[in-house]
Each structure stands twice: as structure tokens, then as C-alpha cells.
Design a protein around this motif. Structure first.
Motif, PDB file in Angstrom:
ATOM      1  N   ILE A   1       0.881  -1.177   0.000  1.00  0.00           N
ATOM      2  CA  ILE A   1       0.000   0.000   0.000  1.00  0.00           C
ATOM      3  C   ILE A   1       0.913   1.220   0.000  1.00  0.00           C
ATOM      4  O   ILE A   1       1.700   1.413   0.932  1.00  0.00           O
ATOM      5  CB  ILE A   1      -0.923   0.002   1.238  1.00  0.00           C
ATOM      6  CG1 ILE A   1      -1.748  -1.284   1.254  1.00  0.00           C
ATOM      7  CG2 ILE A   1      -1.808   1.245   1.239  1.00  0.00           C
ATOM      8  CD1 ILE A   1      -2.569  -1.495   2.514  1.00  0.00           C
ATOM      9  N   ASP A   2       0.870   1.994  -1.079  1.00  0.00           N
ATOM     10  CA  ASP A   2       1.820   3.102  -1.215  1.00  0.00           C
ATOM     11  C   ASP A   2       1.198   4.182  -2.084  1.00  0.00           C
ATOM     12  O   ASP A   2       0.125   3.977  -2.652  1.00  0.00           O
ATOM     13  CB  ASP A   2       3.143   2.595  -1.832  1.00  0.00           C
ATOM     14  CG  ASP A   2       4.329   3.454  -1.416  1.00  0.00           C
ATOM     15  OD1 ASP A   2       4.360   4.647  -1.784  1.00  0.00           O
ATOM     16  OD2 ASP A   2       5.242   2.943  -0.728  1.00  0.00           O
ATOM     17  N   VAL A   3       1.885   5.309  -2.176  1.00  0.00           N
ATOM     18  CA  VAL A   3       1.399   6.365  -3.071  1.00  0.00           C
ATOM     19  C   VAL A   3       2.015   6.243  -4.465  1.00  0.00           C
ATOM     20  O   VAL A   3       1.507   6.808  -5.422  1.00  0.00           O
ATOM     21  CB  VAL A   3       1.660   7.779  -2.496  1.00  0.00           C
ATOM     22  CG1 VAL A   3       0.799   8.021  -1.266  1.00  0.00           C
ATOM     23  CG2 VAL A   3       3.122   7.991  -2.153  1.00  0.00           C
TER      24      VAL A   3
ATOM     25  N   PRO B   1      -7.648   6.707   1.846  1.00  0.00           N
ATOM     26  CA  PRO B   1      -6.787   6.678   3.035  1.00  0.00           C
ATOM     27  C   PRO B   1      -6.681   5.242   3.567  1.00  0.00           C
ATOM     28  O   PRO B   1      -7.582   4.429   3.357  1.00  0.00           O
ATOM     29  CB  PRO B   1      -7.514   7.570   4.037  1.00  0.00           C
ATOM     30  CG  PRO B   1      -8.907   7.713   3.537  1.00  0.00           C
ATOM     31  CD  PRO B   1      -8.913   7.402   2.073  1.00  0.00           C
ATOM     32  N   GLU B   2      -5.591   4.961   4.274  1.00  0.00           N
ATOM     33  CA  GLU B   2      -5.340   3.609   4.780  1.00  0.00           C
ATOM     34  C   GLU B   2      -6.491   3.095   5.630  1.00  0.00           C
ATOM     35  O   GLU B   2      -6.852   1.925   5.563  1.00  0.00           O
ATOM     36  CB  GLU B   2      -4.048   3.567   5.603  1.00  0.00           C
ATOM     37  CG  GLU B   2      -2.769   3.713   4.791  1.00  0.00           C
ATOM     38  CD  GLU B   2      -2.485   5.138   4.381  1.00  0.00           C
ATOM     39  OE1 GLU B   2      -3.277   6.049   4.720  1.00  0.00           O
ATOM     40  OE2 GLU B   2      -1.471   5.353   3.696  1.00  0.00           O
ATOM     41  N   ALA B   3      -7.080   3.981   6.454  1.00  0.00           N
ATOM     42  CA  ALA B   3      -8.152   3.531   7.353  1.00  0.00           C
ATOM     43  C   ALA B   3      -9.271   2.874   6.551  1.00  0.00           C
ATOM     44  O   ALA B   3      -9.807   1.830   6.927  1.00  0.00           O
ATOM     45  CB  ALA B   3      -8.699   4.723   8.141  1.00  0.00           C
TER      46      ALA B   3
ATOM     47  N   VAL C   1      30.346   3.790   4.647  1.00  0.00           N
ATOM     48  CA  VAL C   1      29.164   4.261   5.374  1.00  0.00           C
ATOM     49  C   VAL C   1      28.021   4.174   4.357  1.00  0.00           C
ATOM     50  O   VAL C   1      27.906   5.003   3.460  1.00  0.00           O
ATOM     51  CB  VAL C   1      29.337   5.712   5.865  1.00  0.00           C
ATOM     52  CG1 VAL C   1      28.032   6.251   6.438  1.00  0.00           C
ATOM     53  CG2 VAL C   1      30.451   5.797   6.897  1.00  0.00           C
ATOM     54  N   ALA C   2      27.231   3.112   4.481  1.00  0.00           N
ATOM     55  CA  ALA C   2      26.176   2.859   3.485  1.00  0.00           C
ATOM     56  C   ALA C   2      24.915   3.583   3.914  1.00  0.00           C
ATOM     57  O   ALA C   2      24.022   2.999   4.526  1.00  0.00           O
ATOM     58  CB  ALA C   2      25.937   1.364   3.341  1.00  0.00           C
ATOM     59  N   GLY C   3      24.878   4.886   3.615  1.00  0.00           N
ATOM     60  CA  GLY C   3      23.681   5.643   3.941  1.00  0.00           C
ATOM     61  C   GLY C   3      23.961   6.846   4.810  1.00  0.00           C
ATOM     62  O   GLY C   3      23.780   6.804   6.015  1.00  0.00           O
TER      63      GLY C   3
HETATM   64  N1  LIG Z   1      21.833   1.056   3.797  1.00  0.00           N
HETATM   65  C1  LIG Z   1      20.988   1.827   4.461  1.00  0.00           C
HETATM   66  N2  LIG Z   1      19.678   1.517   4.491  1.00  0.00           N
HETATM   67  C2  LIG Z   1      18.825   2.300   5.174  1.00  0.00           C
HETATM   68  C3  LIG Z   1      19.266   3.437   5.875  1.00  0.00           C
HETATM   69  C4  LIG Z   1      20.642   3.741   5.826  1.00  0.00           C
HETATM   70  O1  LIG Z   1      21.117   4.722   6.424  1.00  0.00           O
HETATM   71  N3  LIG Z   1      21.456   2.917   5.122  1.00  0.00           N
HETATM   72  N4  LIG Z   1      18.372   4.157   6.616  1.00  0.00           N
HETATM   73  C5  LIG Z   1      17.304   3.390   7.179  1.00  0.00           C
HETATM   74  C6  LIG Z   1      16.333   4.205   7.924  1.00  0.00           C
HETATM   75  S1  LIG Z   1      16.917   4.953   9.325  1.00  0.00           S
HETATM   76  C7  LIG Z   1      15.034   4.260   7.620  1.00  0.00           C
HETATM   77  S2  LIG Z   1      13.963   5.104   8.653  1.00  0.00           S
HETATM   78  C8  LIG Z   1      14.513   3.467   6.477  1.00  0.00           C
HETATM   79  C9  LIG Z   1      13.299   3.970   5.815  1.00  0.00           C
HETATM   80  O2  LIG Z   1      12.924   3.119   4.792  1.00  0.00           O
HETATM   81  P1  LIG Z   1      11.425   2.704   4.497  1.00  0.00           P
HETATM   82  O3  LIG Z   1      10.887   1.848   5.568  1.00  0.00           O
HETATM   83  O4  LIG Z   1      11.411   2.120   3.125  1.00  0.00           O
HETATM   84  O5  LIG Z   1      10.599   4.076   4.584  1.00  0.00           O
HETATM   85  P2  LIG Z   1      10.692   5.383   3.663  1.00  0.00           P
HETATM   86  O6  LIG Z   1      11.927   5.411   2.884  1.00  0.00           O
HETATM   87  O7  LIG Z   1      10.405   6.507   4.594  1.00  0.00           O
HETATM   88  O8  LIG Z   1       9.540   5.174   2.610  1.00  0.00           O
HETATM   89  C10 LIG Z   1       8.270   5.488   2.846  1.00  0.00           C
HETATM   90  C11 LIG Z   1       7.336   4.925   1.744  1.00  0.00           C
HETATM   91  O9  LIG Z   1       6.061   5.437   2.069  1.00  0.00           O
HETATM   92  C12 LIG Z   1       5.450   5.911   0.881  1.00  0.00           C
HETATM   93  N5  LIG Z   1       4.453   6.898   1.289  1.00  0.00           N
HETATM   94  C13 LIG Z   1       4.579   8.232   1.436  1.00  0.00           C
HETATM   95  N6  LIG Z   1       3.431   8.769   1.887  1.00  0.00           N
HETATM   96  C14 LIG Z   1       2.560   7.747   2.034  1.00  0.00           C
HETATM   97  C15 LIG Z   1       1.210   7.654   2.483  1.00  0.00           C
HETATM   98  O10 LIG Z   1       0.594   8.629   2.872  1.00  0.00           O
HETATM   99  N7  LIG Z   1       0.663   6.415   2.535  1.00  0.00           N
HETATM  100  C16 LIG Z   1       1.328   5.295   2.116  1.00  0.00           C
HETATM  101  N8  LIG Z   1       0.708   4.128   2.195  1.00  0.00           N
HETATM  102  N9  LIG Z   1       2.600   5.362   1.677  1.00  0.00           N
HETATM  103  C17 LIG Z   1       3.195   6.567   1.646  1.00  0.00           C
HETATM  104  C18 LIG Z   1       6.596   6.417   0.046  1.00  0.00           C
HETATM  105  O11 LIG Z   1       6.232   6.455  -1.307  1.00  0.00           O
HETATM  106  C19 LIG Z   1       7.685   5.377   0.345  1.00  0.00           C
HETATM  107  O12 LIG Z   1       7.604   4.306  -0.534  1.00  0.00           O
HETATM  108  O13 LIG Z   1      15.572   3.280   5.536  1.00  0.00           O
HETATM  109  C20 LIG Z   1      16.590   2.529   6.127  1.00  0.00           C
HETATM  110  N10 LIG Z   1      17.520   1.988   5.177  1.00  0.00           N
END
Ligand SMILES: Nc1nc2c(c(=O)[nH]1)N[C@H]1C(S)=C(S)[C@@H](COP(=O)(O)OP(=O)(O)OC[C@H]3O[C@@H](n4cnc5c(=O)[nH]c(N)nc54)[C@H](O)[C@@H]3O)O[C@H]1N2
Ligand SMILES: Nc1nc2c(c(=O)[nH]1)N[C@H]1C(S)=C(S)[C@@H](COP(=O)(O)OP(=O)(O)OC[C@H]3O[C@@H](n4cnc5c(=O)[nH]c(N)nc54)[C@H](O)[C@@H]3O)O[C@H]1N2
Ligand code: SF4
Ligand SMILES: [Mo]
Length: 761
Positions: free
Chosen positions: A419-421, A472-474, A639-641
């Protein structure tokens, strides 16, 4: 508001969720033509960073999906009606549940950086399906920290950093990542005030260390030795608040004894920080009138992740920096993005993990499985593997380690739903994709409301009608629950009729129904949505579950909510109405420092200092070993990220949103560039044990030798107006490993990926 096209809302690009005022315009009236900070927002007070100005790239992403999609045998997605989608999804979920049990249906997600209302409703669906294993992005970064503070304090804690005299950032770069209210204003104030001291622990010279008085420039991954050396220096050479420790903590003698044995000099040498810098940091912390420490991924996604969080919290606890202005204190939350953990310890202080994932045996902490093991959990033919997955607001194929295996694992499930946008990398592996309305098209809220002593909650209203056929998700979850046939229509009618008579009648009838049909407690948010929600203004029904959360919150914390003005028998309902009617957010509770200890677990109301399993890790540090075993042939660290000025996890897909140079490159030190014969923007090949990619290199004199960095969340593809697929940067989780994780909790060590760099020529 002066302008009728201007709306109050909040930014969804990072977990600070600053209040915004957005002006709509353009030909279709749906473009964000102006974005500024909302001065009335109780915590951001008008502050925004550079990213919010370009939020239109989120709202008007032309890759958005507008109708439900089903994957056909040939991998092509076709649009289907909501009726067909819900009917098929409901029956497939039911059949997996009947055949394999709810514990074979895995959930991940429930809100990204700002949209957590959906998580409240998915809980009803997951309960209805008996889903046992749930994960979310917080469970791939913050569960170690949560485990530690839960053990020590028994509740969530947060620092009153704005008022602290001495502040330390452990592996956190707020200038770039924000990650706290008004980060850049705060850094400027710290620098301006000669009475205050800022300490930063980071191997790199960062935009934040530019503001620091003391930079602990450790060798990457050696945090545990540096933090232990500071603790040892404090314990051995400074006066501790012994009366306070005796009154408010348990086990302080053991902690003091442990660190008395540590050689500060040896540890300093081992972690690469000059002894006098360790001494200066210890002195500043020990003598601070108030001290706050904030940590983030630099220590949480690095070797000794959980131990680092423990050492960080010990620094505050052993110096008595809890429960007063400018220090740590208990946070009260209406709803938690990351629940407090209740995993018990045995007599030796080992974690008595109550539940584990069936394939990997990864521990369930805070009710969540570690996201980092997902590839190992689903890409397998293990008989107990999951058979279905529901994914919401997350792009796991991109954001969790070993992307290719997660993609394959998803394809091999009996059923998968995203479920995504937008059509993300994850959605493209799922059987069904349901289109959600964006965060500016529905009522929405963040549960990242960790503040102390004042707690704030911001319920945002929509600015736009939902795009296309999105929901909306709800509503999506309610329709699936209805397809499962859990609640009979007469119960709903009874509740709706009661809701029309007012909150107190509704509360009374709800209680009666729940005592007759206690199983309905498991779908409480659904009930509120479909009944109380009917009496709210159009579209506001998605906020209905907050009514229940407010009732629970006022009952749990009557004194604190009364200080914020919510008193009497209708306090819960009053709070709910206040949330609905306050476009900039509301102060919902105010803690008093005097109560900080009464909130701690009974009967002692004390901070529990020793955690046996982590104390044994501290003993092991004495061997002055390497933080992790380095595989042969990978002499450097990736540092991957890294957070940069135009990264926002996977939320922004259109590369046009990026401004400025040097956003995507692999940064390396001048010494490494010289050694490898690389020049600015040369191509090079980056290899880890898990993958390789061709990168463009940027020489950065802030990088220490041997360390390289790539930004997070890049390399996604985007179809531009000309129909071409374009992308910026590199997909880092094709290079990371599901095995390189913290031994206690399973957080990935993304800051410390063994790697090599070869000249492309
Ligand atoms: N290698 C590496 N990997 C990492 C990181 C890193 O530093 N290095 N960082 C990590 C961290 S800390 C995090 S928090 C994660 C985050 O990684 P994810 O869990 O994938 O979360 P987001 O990247 O925030 O992606 C959010 C998703 O929500 C969708 N979205 C936006 N608005 C809405 C909405 O209203 N409803 C719905 N249903 N979807 C919506 C967006 O299109 C997107 O696909 O990544 C992690 N991955
Ligand atoms: N611009 C931007 N801001 C964001 C996000 C984003 O994608 N982009 N994402 C948001 C999210 S989900 C999160 S979780 C936060 C994360 O926010 P941060 O954790 O602050 O950001 P990072 O850049 O991932 O890492 C912080 C620092 O860790 C340092 N580091 C690397 N290795 C080590 C080490 O071994 N020890 C120590 N002590 N430090 C080390 C890096 O040099 C870096 O400066 O940012 C949030 N804010
Ligand atoms: S700090 Fe975070 S929430 Fe605030 S404007 Fe920047 S990206 Fe948005
Ligand atoms: Mo994060």
C-alpha cells in the motif's frame, strides 16, 4: 490565515515533522507554490530546513498510482476496481490464514516519516488475521536503544536538549539530518553561548562538528571504547552525585566498580581519540549543570549498536542527569511508533526473549522483529517461512539489506500486498498494490511526538481532495476487515446511533458491547472508524481512532493532561476535539520534573543501572580487539547511507528535486584518492562482499582515511515527462548484508560495511 489557498500542515520528509503553511496554486490548483514554516506550531515555531521548500516533488510526483493494481502472470500490472481488489485480497489473506495460520503472515511498515494514523487501523486488520510478527522502520534502527531505556527506565525517555548546558551528539549529524526540533537554530545558539558546551562523537568532521566545542573524532566503529573511556574518566576523577544515585538508582556500585577498572589511556589510544580530548569531554559532562545526549545512526547502525546505546544512557544516569530541566525525562505518548519493550532478563541479566522469528530466530523486541533479517526470513524454503506479507508506507526492497533477495523472497510468497502512493521497487514485486491518498490529501498524524517536559500532538487536516481513485489507509483496512466478515452490521448500527447522541452515550454503549463481545477489542480502531467516524466531518473519520487513544491517555496521565488544560469527566473527548480543531497542533500534557521518579517502575521507582548481558560486553572491550572481524580483501569501510541536504529516505523519487553538487557521489579522503590515483568525479568500482557498483567519486577532506560514504535512499527509478526512466545515485542496499547485524537485537551495521574501491580504468 490570510490566503484561502494557504493551509497549515506538517512536513513528512523527516521525523521532526515541522509545522508548515503551504500555498496551493498552478493550473490545477494542486501545486505547492509556496512552503513556509508555521509560526504557530508549538515545537517547530516557524522553523523549516531546505527540504520542505521542495515538497511539491512528493505531492505531485507524476509516478503516483491512482487505482488498485494486480500483477498478472507475465509480471504486468493491470488496473482493477476497488471491489475486485478487496474481494480478492480478503479471500487470499483468509486462505493463507486458514492453511498456515496468522503467524505465517508478516507485516512491515505502518507509516514512514510522518504518516502513522494508518498504523492504528492496520492493527485491527492484523489482529483479525492473527498476525504475530510485525516490523517497521524503527525496528531496523532504534530497537537496541528502546531495549536499553526500557530496561533502565521502564518507559520512554527523551532529553530536554534545548535547555541543556552541555549537549552531546553521539553518531548524529543534526545539521544535515535534523532529527531534533529546529536543529540549525539550536546549533547556532550553542555556538553563540560561551556558557554551553557541545560535544560530538563522529569519525568524520561534519557540518555539526563545525559547531562543536569538543569533537571526539574516533576511528570508525570504536564508539564503545570512547564512551567507556569517558565513563571511566568520570568515575575515577570526578565527584559523582552519590546521594542521588543511592536514592534514585539501583546497582550504581556495580557500574562504578566496572568503570574503575578501565584504563582510560588504553581505551583512548584504541579508539584513536587523544587522551586530553576524552578528559575534556568527561570534565564537561561531570561538571554540567544539566546534560543531554542524543544519539542516532552513527552509533545505532555501527558495531556494538545496543551496547553504544547503553553507554550513552549510562553517561546521563551515572552523573544524575535525569528528571530536571535540560536533562532526560519520561515522555508520555498518546500512541507509540516504537513501543516500550517488556522483555524480561534472567538473574544473570540475559535477555529472556519471549518470541523469535521462525526462520532466523531473530528476537522480537518492543513487539517488533528486526527489519534487517527480512531477506533471510523470506528468501528461503524453510518450512516455517512466511507465506504472505502486507507492506504499507515502506519500500523494503530498497531500504533493507540484500535488496535482491528481498525482491525474490516477496515474489515467492503465496500472497503479497503493498500500500503506497507510488509504484515503488517493493510494490513492483507484490501481487496487489493499493493506492493510498497522499499525506496532504487526508487527515494525518505522526506518532514521533517525543518531547519532554511538554508533549505535543499534531493532527493535520487535508489540503487537497484525494488524487484519482486513492483512499486513506483507514478505509482500505476497513474494507478488507469487512471482507473478512468479522463484525456484524447490527453492532455497527448500534454504535453509530449511540455516537450520534454524543460522546458519553457512545462511550457507554461501546463498553457494553465490548463486555458482551470482548473479541471486538481486537478491532477497536475499526469500530471507532466505522461508527464514531460517521459523526465527524467528511474525511475526518480517519481520525476517529484518536478518540479512543485520547481516552486512554487521559486515564493514564490525569495530572499531566490537567496541566495542559484537559480535566474532568470529558477530558478525553475534549482532547480529541482540541486535536481536531487545532491546525497547528496542541500541547496535550505537561510533565513536572518532580514526578519524573514516580513514573519509574514500581515498587522502587528507581533507574535500573546494570544490564548483565551488556556489562559482559563491557568486560570484553578490555581485549582491545577490532570492532568487527574484517574480511580479507576489503580494507576500507563504507558508510552505506549518509544523510545529505537532498536525501529523504525513499520518499522523494524525482531526481529533479535535488539541488546542488556533490549530493550523490561516493565521498573519499584525499589520501585514499591519491593512493588510488582518483580525481574529483573519477569513476571507480565499489565492491562489498554482497555486491559491486560503478560510482562517481568526490574527494572530501572531511573524510578520514579508509572511510567512504554514499547517501541513503538513492538509485530509485523515475519515469519523467518524456517517458524516460531516470535515476540519481546508487542503490546501496544491493551492497549491504543481512548478516552484518548487532548480536543482541539485530540492527544492521550500515555505517561499517567492509568494502574496497578500485579505479574503473
Ligand atoms: N543502507 C541503508 N539503508 C537504510 C538506511 C541507511 O542509512 N542505510 N536508513 C534506514 C532508515 S533509518 C530508515 S527510517 C529506512 C526507511 O525506509 P522505508 O521503511 O522504506 O521508509 P521510507 O523510505 O520513509 O519510505 C516510505 C514509503 O512510504 C510511501 N508513502 C509516502 N506517503 C505515504 C502515504 O501517505 N501512505 C502510504 N501508504 N505510503 C506513503 C513512500 O512512497 C515510500 O515508498 O531506511 C533505512 N535503510
Ligand atoms: N537530509 C535527511 N535528513 C534525514 C533523513 C534523510 O534521509 N535525509 N532521514 C531521517 C532518518 S529516517 C533518520 S533515522 C535520521 C538519521 O540521522 P543521522 O544519524 O544524524 O544521520 P547519518 O548521516 O545517517 O549518520 C550520522 C553520522 O554518523 C556518522 N558515523 C559514521 N560512522 C560512525 C561511527 O562508527 N561512529 C559514530 N559515532 N558516528 C559514525 C556519520 O559520519 C554521520 O555524520 O535522519 C533523518 N533525517
Ligand atoms: S527538519 Fe525535517 S520535518 Fe522539518 S522541514 Fe526539514 S525535512 Fe521537513
Ligand atoms: Mo530512520
Amino acid at each position: 490565515m490570510e490566503d484561502t489557498n494557504t493551509y497549515k500542515t506538517a512536513c513528512n520528509l523527516c521525523f521532526v515533522n515541522c509545522g508548515l503553511e503551504v500555498t496551493l496554486g498552478g493550473e490545477d490548483g494542486r501545486q505547492f507554490i509556496k512552503v513556509k514554516g508555521d509560526k504557530d506550531h508549538p515545537k517547530s515555531q516557524g522553523y523549516i530546513c531546505n527540504k520542505a521548500a521542495r515538497l511539491n516533488f512528493y505531492q505531485n510526483d507524476n509516478n503516483r498510482i491512482h487505482s488498485p493494481k494486480k500483477r498478472m502472470e507475465d509480471g504486468v500490472y493491470v488496473d482493477i476496481s476497488w471491489e475486485q481488489a478487496i474481494q480478492e485480497i480478503g479471500s487470499k489473506l483468509k486462505s493463507v490464514q486458514e492453511q498456515h495460520g496468522g503467524e505465517r503472515i508478516l507485516f512491515y511498515g505502518g507509516g514512514g516519516q510522518g504518516n502513522h494514523l494508518g498504523a492504528t487501523y492496520v492493527a485491527s486488520l492484523l489482529n483479525a488475521l492473527d498476525v504475530r510478527y510485525r516490523g517497521n522502520p524503527a525496528s531496523q534502527e532504534k530497537t537496541g536503544h528502546t531495549f536499553v531505556f526500557s530496561q533502565m527506565f521502564g518507559l520512554p525517555v527523551h532529553s530536554d536538549i534545548e535547555k541543556a548546558q552541555v549537549v552531546m551528539f553521539s553518531g548524529k549529524n543534526p545539521f544535515m539530518s535534523n532529527g531534533m526540533d529546529q536543529a540549525r537554530n539550536f546549533l547556532r545558539e550553542m555556538k553563540r553561548d560561551p556558557e554551553r558546551t557541545l560535544i560530538v562523537l563522529d569519525p568524520r568532521r561534519t557540518e555539526t562538528t563545525d559547531y562543536a566545542d569538543i569533537h571526539l573524532a574516533i576511528k570508525p566503529g570504536f564508539d564503545a571504547w570512547c564512551l567507556s573511556a569517558i565513563l571511566a574518566q568520570i568515575v575515577k576523577n570526578h565527584d559523582l552525585p552519590l546521594d542521588w544515585l543511592k536514592a534514585h538508582t539501583r546497582g550504581y556500585e556495580e557500574i562504578i566498580e566496572r568503570f574503575s577498572k578501565v584504563s582510560v589511556k588504553d581505551y583512548a589510544e584504541h579508539c584513536g581519540v587523544p587522551l586530553h580530548t576524552i578528559e575534556a569531554a568527561a570534565e564537561a559532562i561531570a561538571n554540567a549543570s544539566s546534560f543531554s545526549l542524543e544519539e542516532d545512526l552513527g552509533v545505532q547502525m555501527a558495531p556494538h549498536s545496543t551496547l553504544n546505546s547503553y553507554l550513552d544512557l549510562l553517561l546521563s544516569a551515572i552523573t544524575g542527569q535525569y528528571g530536571k530541566t535540560g536533562t532526560l525525562g519520561p515522555v508520555l505518548q498518546i500512541a507509540e511508533a516504537l513501543p516500550t519493550d517488556h522483555t524480561p532478563l534472567d538473574e544473570e541479566g540475559n535477555l529472556l526473549v519471549v518470541d523469535r522469528l521462525p526462520v532466523t530466530g531473530a528476537p522480537i523486541v518492543s513487539g517488533l522483529y528486526p527489519g534487517a533479517v527480512l531477506a533471510d526470513e523470506i528468501d528461503t524454503d524453510h518450512q516455517d517461512r512466511p507465506r504472505a506479507m502486507i507492506l504499507e508506507s515502506t519500500n523494503v526492497v530498497h531500504s533493507l539489506p540484500e535488496s535482491d533477495r528481498i525482491a525474490r523472497g516477496l515474489r515467492n510468497l503465496d500472497f503479497s500486498l503493498a500500500i503506497d502512493v507510488v509504484m515503488t521497487e517493493t510494490a513492483r514485486q507484490c501481487d496487489y498494490v493499493l493506492p493510498a491518498s497522499s499525506q496532504y490529501e487526508k487527515w494525518e498524524a505522526t506518532y514521533f511526538q517525543r518531547h519532554y517536559p511538554k508533549n505535543i500532538f499534531h493532527l493535520r487536516r487535508p489540503m487537497l481532495e484525494p488524487a484519482g481513485d486513492t483512499l486513506p489507509e483507514a478505509e482500505i483496512y476497513a474494507r478488507i476487515i469487512e471482507q473478512l466478515g468479522i463484525v456484524d452490521a447490527s453492532t455497527l448500527d448500534q454504535l453509530t446511533a449511540a455516537a450520534e447522541e454524543g460522546d458519553s452515550r457512545f462511550g457507554q454503549v461501546l463498553m457494553e458491547i465490548l463486555s458482551e463481545q470482548p473479541q471486538l477489542k481486537r478491532v477497536m480502531s475499526y469500530l471507532l472508524y466505522r461508527t464514531l467516524g460517521q459523526t465527524l466531518e467528511p474525511g475526518q473519520d480517519v481520525a476517529a481512532a484518536l478518540w479512543g487513544l485520547c481516552q486512554r491517555f487521559v486515564m493514564s496521565h490525569p495530572v499531566e493532561v490537567a496541566r495542559a488544560g484537559f480535566e474532568g469527566p470529558n477530558a478525553g473527548s475534549d482532547m480529541f476535539r482540541a486535536l481536531c480543531n487545532s491546525p497547528s497542533g496542541v500541547v496535550i500534557s505537561i510533565a513536572d520534573h518532580a514526578d519524573s521518579f514516580t513514573k519509574l517502575p514500581k515498587p522502587e521507582n528507581k533507574i535500573q543501572l546494570p544490564i548483565g548481558t551488556l556489562l559482559r560486553d563491557i568486560d570484553e572491550l578490555d581485549q582491545l580487539q577490532a570492532p568487527v572481524d574484517t574480511p580479507e580483501g576489503f580494507p576500507m569501510l563504507l558508510v552505506a547511507g549518509q544523510r545529505r541536504s537532498y536525501t529523504a529516505n525513499c520518499i522523494m523519487r524525482n531526481p529533479d528535486w535535488i539541488k546542488g553538487k556533490g549530493q550523490m557521489e561516493l565521498t573519499i579522503s584525499p589520501e585514499d584518492a591519491d593512493g588510488l590515483g582518483l580525481e574529483e568525479l573519477s569513476s571507480a568500482v565499489l565492491e562489498t562482499q554482497n555486491g559491486r557498483c560503478e560510482v562517481s567519486v568526490s574527494i572530501d577532506e572531511r573524510m578520514p582515511k579508509g572511510l567512504m560514504a554514499l547517501p541513503n535512499g538513492q538509485g530509485m527509478d523515475f519515469v519523467n515527462d518524456a517517458g524516460e526512466v531516470v535515476k540519481a545515485g546508487y542503490w546501496i542496499n544491493k551492497l549491504t548484508s543481512a548478516k552484518l547485524i548487532d548480536k543482541h537485537i539485530g540492527t544492521p551495521l550500515h555505517k561499517h560495511v567492509p568494502a574496497r574501491l578500485l579505479s574503473a580504468g
